[in-house]
Design an enzyme around this catalytic site. Structure first.
Site, PDB file in Angstrom:
ATOM      1  N   PRO A  17       0.854  -1.188   0.000  1.00 19.65           N
ATOM      2  CA  PRO A  17       0.000   0.000   0.000  1.00 19.65           C
ATOM      3  C   PRO A  17       0.892   1.241   0.000  1.00 19.65           C
ATOM      4  CG  PRO A  17       0.151  -0.930   2.227  1.00 19.65           C
ATOM      5  CD  PRO A  17       0.954  -1.832   1.324  1.00 19.65           C
ATOM      6  N   MET A  18       0.627   2.172  -0.899  1.00 18.46           N
ATOM      7  CA  MET A  18       1.388   3.432  -0.900  1.00 18.46           C
ATOM      8  C   MET A  18       0.434   4.577  -1.221  1.00 18.46           C
ATOM      9  SD  MET A  18       5.151   2.632  -2.478  1.00 18.46           S
ATOM     10  CE  MET A  18       4.588   1.819  -3.955  1.00 18.46           C
ATOM     11  N   CYS A 111       2.504   2.941  10.099  1.00 13.11           N
ATOM     12  CA  CYS A 111       2.668   4.259   9.463  1.00 13.11           C
ATOM     13  C   CYS A 111       3.231   5.275  10.466  1.00 13.11           C
ATOM     14  CB  CYS A 111       1.333   4.743   8.927  1.00 13.11           C
ATOM     15  SG  CYS A 111       1.477   6.350   8.119  1.00 13.11           S
ATOM     16  N   ASN A 219       9.044  -7.135   4.098  1.00 12.09           N
ATOM     17  CA  ASN A 219       8.939  -5.901   3.315  1.00 12.09           C
ATOM     18  C   ASN A 219      10.112  -4.967   3.637  1.00 12.09           C
ATOM     19  OD1 ASN A 219       7.291  -2.858   3.852  1.00 12.09           O
ATOM     20  ND2 ASN A 219       7.592  -3.650   1.795  1.00 12.09           N
ATOM     21  N   GLY A 220      10.554  -4.282   2.595  1.00 10.21           N
ATOM     22  CA  GLY A 220      11.597  -3.279   2.759  1.00 10.21           C
ATOM     23  C   GLY A 220      12.730  -3.472   1.771  1.00 10.21           C
ATOM     24  N   ASP A 221      12.872  -2.505   0.837  1.00 10.29           N
ATOM     25  CA  ASP A 221      13.999  -2.471  -0.106  1.00 10.29           C
ATOM     26  C   ASP A 221      14.014  -3.599  -1.128  1.00 10.29           C
ATOM     27  OD1 ASP A 221      14.824  -0.306   1.381  1.00 10.29           O
ATOM     28  OD2 ASP A 221      16.394  -1.392   2.459  1.00 10.29           O
ATOM     29  N   GLY A 243       7.182  -2.254  -2.568  1.00  8.06           N
ATOM     30  CA  GLY A 243       6.620  -0.900  -2.588  1.00  8.06           C
ATOM     31  C   GLY A 243       7.302  -0.060  -3.653  1.00  8.06           C
ATOM     32  N   ARG A 244       8.359   0.628  -3.239  1.00 10.09           N
ATOM     33  CA  ARG A 244       8.986   1.582  -4.163  1.00 10.09           C
ATOM     34  C   ARG A 244       9.548   0.937  -5.427  1.00 10.09           C
ATOM     35  NH1 ARG A 244      12.634   3.940   0.366  1.00 10.09           N
ATOM     36  NH2 ARG A 244      12.488   1.718   0.821  1.00 10.09           N
TER      37      ARG A 244
HETATM   38  C1  LIG Z   1       4.735   7.190  -0.916  1.00  9.78           C
HETATM   39  C2  LIG Z   1       4.530   6.087   0.083  1.00  9.78           C
HETATM   40  C3  LIG Z   1       3.278   5.887   0.650  1.00  9.78           C
HETATM   41  C4  LIG Z   1       3.072   4.860   1.582  1.00  9.78           C
HETATM   42  N1  LIG Z   1       1.809   4.639   2.073  1.00  9.78           N
HETATM   43  C5  LIG Z   1       1.595   3.570   2.891  1.00  9.78           C
HETATM   44  C6  LIG Z   1       0.263   3.215   3.307  1.00  9.78           C
HETATM   45  O1  LIG Z   1      -0.738   3.852   2.933  1.00  9.78           O
HETATM   46  N2  LIG Z   1       0.124   2.146   4.148  1.00  9.78           N
HETATM   47  C7  LIG Z   1       1.199   1.401   4.583  1.00  9.78           C
HETATM   48  O2  LIG Z   1       1.021   0.439   5.336  1.00  9.78           O
HETATM   49  N3  LIG Z   1       2.451   1.698   4.186  1.00  9.78           N
HETATM   50  C8  LIG Z   1       2.666   2.747   3.336  1.00  9.78           C
HETATM   51  N4  LIG Z   1       3.936   2.992   2.889  1.00  9.78           N
HETATM   52  C9  LIG Z   1       5.027   2.063   3.265  1.00  9.78           C
HETATM   53  C10 LIG Z   1       5.188   0.965   2.203  1.00  9.78           C
HETATM   54  O3  LIG Z   1       4.021   0.167   2.107  1.00  9.78           O
HETATM   55  C11 LIG Z   1       6.401   0.070   2.512  1.00  9.78           C
HETATM   56  O4  LIG Z   1       6.209  -0.507   3.779  1.00  9.78           O
HETATM   57  C12 LIG Z   1       7.722   0.842   2.503  1.00  9.78           C
HETATM   58  O5  LIG Z   1       7.793   1.728   1.394  1.00  9.78           O
HETATM   59  C13 LIG Z   1       8.933  -0.113   2.461  1.00  9.78           C
HETATM   60  O6  LIG Z   1       8.868  -0.956   1.322  1.00  9.78           O
HETATM   61  P1  LIG Z   1       9.721  -0.663  -0.035  1.00  9.78           P
HETATM   62  O7  LIG Z   1      11.152  -0.513   0.372  1.00  9.78           O
HETATM   63  O8  LIG Z   1       9.470  -1.849  -0.911  1.00  9.78           O
HETATM   64  O9  LIG Z   1       9.185   0.629  -0.606  1.00  9.78           O
HETATM   65  C14 LIG Z   1       4.162   4.029   1.972  1.00  9.78           C
HETATM   66  C15 LIG Z   1       5.422   4.242   1.406  1.00  9.78           C
HETATM   67  C16 LIG Z   1       5.618   5.238   0.470  1.00  9.78           C
HETATM   68  C17 LIG Z   1       6.990   5.412  -0.142  1.00  9.78           C
END
Ligand SMILES: Cc1cc2nc3c(=O)[nH]c(=O)nc-3n(C[C@H](O)[C@H](O)[C@H](O)COP(=O)(O)O)c2cc1C
Length: 332
Positions: A17-18, A111, A219-221, A243-244
């Site tokens: 979720p982002m 969050c 999750n993460g990176d 995510g990203r």
């Molecule tokens: C722009 C943005 C919005 C996000 N919004 C949410 C959200 O609504 N709910 C949530 O649980 N995490 C949210 N996150 C966190 C991501 O779901 C994820 O846990 C975090 O980016 C690490 O994963 P990644 O390294 O694959 O990006 C958000 C992250 C980003 C960058």
């Protein structure tokens, strides 16, 4: 009865979720580009849903909460993520999303946003584990009222100020969520340090003891599926959340790395995304699309100039016309 979580082949790979990134428009594009095994919505305020509970307000075409809860069949299984610190409102919102046809309900307990934490929700729940467990219970009761068997899951971190896996993870597992996603950083670390994938095996071992039926997602990176497969294999997690890694790469779940995609296909995808974006009702500000422009129009000579031009656009037609007439350097 088994939930969809139990039926997923392992390892599985899910879309994070982002907020303002994985909205209805981008989720649709991702679903069409090679769908993840499970899709998450952006987080939605359970309290917001509760306060618009008169049916008429809820279905009002101008209600932005309903905008965030739109989805297409190609996004299934799709999980709606809710945040709240109030069990009665969580129960109500869980009932609503189950009734709307979502396949799962996920509770945000990670969050770090101040406006969310001020409400006692998001990462703040790691400091209030009793309430966290009560919220899962409330969501399950809310879902039951809908008459549908919709699994309740949780997304969290490894601690608040410091890593507290041994205390926090068994506590939240005691609520028996169908799945538990662990972003491998503390609240304090935000996203400023590399995710601690070396700690994931401890989470998995705790699951084996306290809640063997719960699916564990790391999750993460995670950059792409190759990276995801490696991290899952090393840690013993059931799946990984990306995510990203989807920034500028809606094909990531089809197994493609950003560097394997061409500028031409990225620009074409951006134009499609702009069109889907305009189709969201009620409309979002075109401004929000602009973070995608940075990710898609990138990685070729002249990209910065093109981005500057695309940033000036105010509609999907305008953006598509610029993309269509643009000569990529390799093609000139
Ligand atoms: C722009 C943005 C919005 C996000 N919004 C949410 C959200 O609504 N709910 C949530 O649980 N995490 C949210 N996150 C966190 C991501 O779901 C994820 O846990 C975090 O980016 C690490 O994963 P990644 O390294 O694959 O990006 C958000 C992250 C980003 C960058």
């Amino acid at each position: 009865m088994d939930s969809f979580w139990q039926k997923l082949p392992k390892p599985f790979f899910v879309l994070a979720p982002m907020a303002d990134v994985t909205d209805a428009a981008y989720r649709r594009l991702i679903a069409e580009s090679g769908a993840p095994d499970v899709t998450w919505t952006e987080f939605v305020s359970a309290d917001g849903l509760y306060h618009t509970r008169e049916v008429q307000k809820m279905l009002d075409a101008e209600n932005p909460l309903m905008r965030d809860l739109q989805f297409t069949e190609g996004e299934r299984p799709i999980v709606a993520q809710l945040f709240s610190s109030k069990p009665d409102m969580m129960a109500y919102a869980a009932e609503v999303v189950a009734t709307l046809g979502f396949d799962g309900v996920d509770l945000n307990m990670g969050c770090p946003d101040r406006s969310i934490e001020k409400q006692g929700a998001g990462a703040a729940l790691m400091k209030n584990p009793e309430l966290a467990v009560a919220l899962v219970q409330a969501a399950k009761e809310g879902v039951a009222k809908s008459g549908r068997a919709v699994p309740v899951s949780v997304k969290t971190r490894i601690g608040y100020n410091k890593e507290t896996i041994d205390e926090w993870i068994p506590k939240i597992l005691s609520a028996e969520p169908a799945a538990l996603t662990v972003h491998l950083r503390t609240r304090k670390e935000m996203s400023l340090v590399p995710a601690h994938w070396d700690l994931m095996s401890r989470v998995v071992a705790l699951r084996d003891v306290y809640a063997p039926g719960t699916r564990i997602i790391g999750n993460g990176d995670v950059r792409d599926l190759t990276d995801a497969r490696q991290k899952v294999a090393e840690s013993g997690a059931d799946g990984a959340m990306i995510g990203r890694g989807v920034f500028g790469n809606p094909w990531v779940f089809a197994g493609r790395a950003y560097d394997d995609t061409s500028p031409a296909e990225r620009l074409a995808a951006l134009a499609t995304l702009a069109r889907y974006f305009e189709e969201i009702t009620p409309p979002k500000s075109f401004q929000i699309l602009k973070k995608h422009i940075k990710a898609f129009a990138n990685g070729f000579p002249g990209a910065a100039e093109l981005r500057a031009t695309l940033m000036e656009t105010e509609s999907a037609d305008e953006l598509a016309a610029i993309v269509a007439s643009y000569q990529l350097p390799s093609e000139s």
